[in-house]
Structure formats: structure tokens, C-alpha cells
Design an enzyme around this catalytic site. Structure first.
Site: not given
Length: 374
Positions: A25-26, A29
Site C-alpha cells: 500500500h505504502e 504512494h
């Protein structure tokens, strides 16, 4: 020995699965942010004190933190890990420095960077499902009724053994599992089942009954059922195999099923057709991860894919602090032609933080007490 069993059976598998999902997920980003020219000062798996880490040539501190229940990417110019702009310092930045912050980037770059986290979780789920389908295939059966349970919704509606189910609310179906998925998230909601009988199609209105079942691990699960069963003779049980592209397509469909099922479940909660006691937090996830581990590596991977989809969806909810909250504020900015004032943003984010804490308390209550007293 009990402590060792708890660690190896529940806590360690949970930490590994959650850490991988958070990392992906990160990383979404991070990669899109860097592609958009935004500097990243920290990439952390976990919260709290740093256990160990290193700083790369771009100035990003990569670290593993003490509390393995999440993670974050901190962008240059942010006040905290929730991407709240540090407005006091932003005013001191040069135009070149400000352009490297999330708050100073163009609107589409901010939106793309924020949306990349949930999208990465969806992509991970598709990849996992595709890998499982490529290696193991998928057991399927035709949607043919072999037995109708007495006093069931199907019996009341007039469905008969030998009926071929061809559509649900007008949408064509292919397998018996399609029926199970559709019915499970629609308790006490009338659906129209199109059946083929004696060479002609008949539309049969059916209202699934809200049913509580117990799975193989003793967990109570609430879902909709109509009371039909298939078998090997009528259902033509078989193992379907997939080419690489076919496996990816099936992975996309599987991910879509989870997304639509999640929204249906949430809708049923608000309408009162289902209770909220199946919403779980970290304890429930750890417990289920341990249970899946007893079934083998493939079961853990399958569960990880499901949780990855859930993580992506949760982060898209329009709650301040979450990715969805940021996207809502970017949408307002696009409409207004300017961002919300720093004071309003601060109030909104504090409200969002309170909502998140409330949801975490509720989920933890469900994990520990709600299932036994409810």
C-alpha cells in the site's frame, strides 16, 4: 508452550501478512509520489519507535517500527504521517522546495499519489488470485439444483430439483458458486432467479433467509441462503485450469466479487438486514490468519488477497485522515478552485482521527466481547 503456539500460530502469521499488505500500500504512494516529483522523507512499516532502518541517497528514511499494525509514507513538507501539511514551514519554502511537497504539487499529482495506495492493494489481490488460479486452478460446478431443502425459501418459491439456474436479477451466471456469492449478501432481499425447466425459462422471485452458520473453525457467520444444493452428478464438478491471461482475468473477477460483496454487506448493515458483529479488527484478523495457516500456504495467500482488497476499500472511505478523505478534499478543491483553509483542514482531520479511533474501538470490542454477548 502456549505462548509459543500463540506466537507461531497467530501473531507471527498475522504480522507477516499485515506487513506485506501495508508495504505494498505504502509503496504505491511512494512510487507514484516520486514519479510526480514529490520528495519522501520517511517510509515506515509499523508505527511508534524505530527498530532499525537506513537513509537512502534520496533522503528517504526506510524503517521498521515497533508497532506492526500499519505503516506510512511521510512526504516532504507534511506535519505528520497522515499527510497533514505543515503550513507554518510551507510558507518558508522556496518555490522549488514547495513544488516537491505533496501540498504544493499540482492537484492531479496529489490525487494520483493518494489513490495509488488503495490501487496497489487491488493490484496485489489480482496478482495473488491470478497466481493461485494458475497453479491450482479452480473447482467449479454447474448451477443445477440437485436438492431443495424442505421449508426453505427455494421450496416456498417453487424451485425444483433439476432446475438450471441461468440468471440472477437479469445477470447471467455460469457456476453454482455465482449463486452462492450473490445470495449470501442479500438476506431478506427479494431476488429474481431465472431457471431453465423443460426447455423454457421461468422467472422465480425468491427472498433469501437470514441464516447463521458455523464454519469449520467454530466461527459463526451470518449470510443469506435459499436452501438449494448441487452434487457431483448434476453439478458436473470439475477443475478449471487457466492460461496466464485467463488467470489474471479471473483474478480481476474475484477482486470485483469481493468489492461488490463488501458494499452489499455494508448496505445490509445500514438497512438492518444484517448485524455489524462480523466487522473485525486486528484481533479478528490475527485469529483468522492463524486459522488459515492450518490449511496451508495457499489458504493464507487467498486470505491475504481478501484482506488486501478490504484494506484498499477501507482507505477509500471518505473519512478524513484516510486516502478517501484526502480525495474528497481534492474534489472540493477542484470545484472551488482553491483548497480549504488550513484551519478548516485541521478541524476536518481532527474529526477524521476521532472517527478512526471510534471505529477501531468498535472493531476491537467486536473482536473481544461482541461475539459472546451479542
Amino acid at each position: 508452550m502456549a505462548i509459543i503456539g500463540l506466537l507461531t500460530g497467530y501473531i507471527i502469521p498475522f504480522i507477516i501478512v499485515l506487513s506485506v499488505l501495508v508495504f505494498v500500500h505504502e509503496m504505491g504512494h511512494y512510487l507514484v509520489g516520486r514519479w510526480c516529483g514529490i520528495r519522501v522523507t520517511a517510509f515506515s512499516v509499523g508505527f511508534g519507535p524505530e527498530l532499525f532502518g537506513y537513509t537512502d541517497s534520496h533522503g528517504t528514511r526506510w524503517k521498521l517500527s515497533a508497532v506492526p499494525l500499519g505503516g506510512y509514507v511521510k512526504f516532504f513538507g507534511d506535519e505528520d504521517a497522515a499527510s497533514v501539511p505543515d503550513t507554518a514551514n510551507l510558507e518558508k519554502f522556496t518555490p522549488e522546495e514547495r513544488a516537491q511537497t505533496l501540498a504544493g504539487a499540482r492537484l492531479w499529482k496529489r490525487a494520483a499519489t493518494v489513490a495509488a495506495g488503495p490501487i496497489a492493494n487491488f493490484i496485489l489481490a489480482i496478482v495473488i488470485f491470478a497466481a493461485l488460479f494458475s497453479v491450482y486452478g479452480k473447482m467449479v460446478s454447474d448451477p443445477v439444483v440437485a436438492e431443495v431443502r424442505p421449508e426453505s425459501a427455494a421450496a416456498s418459491a417453487g424451485i425444483e430439483p433439476g432446475d438450471l439456474l441461468v440468471a440472477l436479477d437479469g445477470d447471467k451466471i455460469r457456476t453454482f458458486d455465482d449463486v452462492r456469492r450473490y445470495v449470501a449478501v442479500r438476506p431478506q432481499t427479494q431476488i429474481v432467479i431465472t431457471v431453465e425447466r423443460d426447455g423454457r425459462e421461468i422467472d422465480v422471485p425468491v427472498t433469501p433467509q437470514r441464516t447463521e452458520i458455523t464454519d469449520q473453525f467454530g466461527n459463526k457467520v451470518e449470510l443469506g441462503q435459499i436452501g438449494i444444493v448441487t452434487n457431483a452428478e448434476r453439478g458436473n464438478f470439475r477443475l478449471e485450469t487457466y492460461s496466464p491471461m485467463g488467470a489474471v482475468a479471473e483474478g480481476v473477477r474475484e477482486t470485483g466479487h469481493i468489492i461488490s460483496g463488501t458494499f452489499s454487506y455494508l448496505g445490509n448493515i445500514f438497512s438492518g438486514r444484517m448485524s455489524a458483529d462480523q466487522i473485525g479488527g486486528p484481533i479478528r484478523i490475527a485469529e483468522t490468519t492463524g486459522q488459515m495457516a492450518t490449511l496451508g500456504f495457499a489458504a493464507v495467500l487467498n486470505f491475504a488477497a481478501v484482506i488486501s482488497v478490504s484494506l484498499g476499500l477501507m482507505n477509500l472511505f471518505p473519512i478524513p485522515v484516510l486516502d478517501g478523505g484526502h480525495l474528497v478534499m481534492y474534489a472540493l478543491e477542484a470545484v472551488r478552485g482553491k483548497p480549504l483553509s488550513p484551519r478548516v483542514q485541521d478541524v476536518v482531520f481532527r474529526f477524521g482521527l476521532a472517527m478512526i479511533l471510534t471505529l477501531m474501538v468498535f472493531a476491537t470490542w467486536n473482536d473481544t466481547f461482541g461475539r459472546w454477548i451479542g
